[in-house]
Design an enzyme around this catalytic site. Sequence first.
Site, short mmCIF file in Angstrom:
data_model
loop_
_atom_site.label_atom_id
_atom_site.label_comp_id
_atom_site.label_asym_id
_atom_site.label_seq_id
_atom_site.Cartn_x
_atom_site.Cartn_y
_atom_site.Cartn_z
N ASP A 1 -4.56 0.06 7.20
CA ASP A 1 -5.08 -1.29 6.93
C ASP A 1 -4.61 -2.26 7.99
OD1 ASP A 1 -4.66 -0.52 3.54
OD2 ASP A 1 -6.55 -1.08 4.47
N ASP B 1 -12.05 0.98 -2.11
CA ASP B 1 -10.69 0.66 -1.69
C ASP B 1 -10.19 -0.55 -2.48
OD1 ASP B 1 -9.30 -0.44 1.55
OD2 ASP B 1 -8.41 -0.19 -0.43
C1 DX5 Z 1 -6.39 -4.37 0.55
C2 DX5 Z 1 -5.99 -3.01 1.06
C3 DX5 Z 1 -5.61 -2.20 -0.15
C4 DX5 Z 1 -5.04 -0.86 0.17
C5 DX5 Z 1 -5.06 -0.01 -1.09
O1 DX5 Z 1 -6.56 -5.21 1.60
O2 DX5 Z 1 -7.08 -2.42 1.76
O3 DX5 Z 1 -6.76 -2.05 -0.92
O4 DX5 Z 1 -5.76 -0.24 1.14
O5 DX5 Z 1 -4.16 -0.60 -1.95
P1 DX5 Z 1 -4.03 -0.20 -3.50
O6 DX5 Z 1 -4.54 1.21 -3.65
O7 DX5 Z 1 -2.55 -0.30 -3.76
O8 DX5 Z 1 -4.85 -1.19 -4.23
#
Ligand code: DX5
Length: 214
Positions: free
Chosen positions: A37, A174
Amino acid sequence: MTNSSIIIAPSILSADLSKLQEEVDSIEQFADWLQIDVMDGQFVPNLSFGAPVIKNLKTKLLLDIHLMVEDPQERIEEFLKAGAKHITFHAETVKGTDARKSLIKAIRDGGATAGIAINPDTPLDEVEDVLGEVDLLLVMSVNPGFGGQNFITEVLEKVRTAREKFPDLMIQMDGGVDSETASKCIKAGANNLVSGSFIFKASDREAAITSLRS
Ligand code: DX5
């Protein structure tokens, strides 16, 4: 869609960044992709990591770069050089079909597949101009910026519609993906799931990843 065809992409945002290589090693044999990310503190409030961190990561997982940045066209070169095999940019940061198509082409010319992401408030028809050419649609189920947020169920409608209109498109989700929400994502038509806190906070990471596929 058989569940064995579901791609699981752990997101390192929620990993223990003080021992990142160890964290990646701990999930490498169970996952398919590794999502990075990339946040610039402009498009999203958080600032995360850049290409230098990726360059030093050793993994056989497919490196999936999620660009949450204002100027994705300026960033792709450094991530391609760092070994990115998939790069997703946000529709909210690239306006206009021509600009989107040329960014998709630039990513592919660099040897990676290209994805376009939409935030929870962005309607699907905002990206229909390129869904016929892009390799992946990322439907965000949280407002981007942080891991550990709650899943926004309303976005599943967009996944259902996208699956209906583009049966062969890879659809990634995501944000708040865990053993509860994963089955809803798959049922709606997603076949690529990003999960961060659910996997990296789990005592048994193999079991956590397996639970996302079933
Ligand atoms: C948000 C990120 C998150 C991450 C996943 O900006 O992109 O979504 O990848 O996080 P979790 O699975 O903890 O929501």
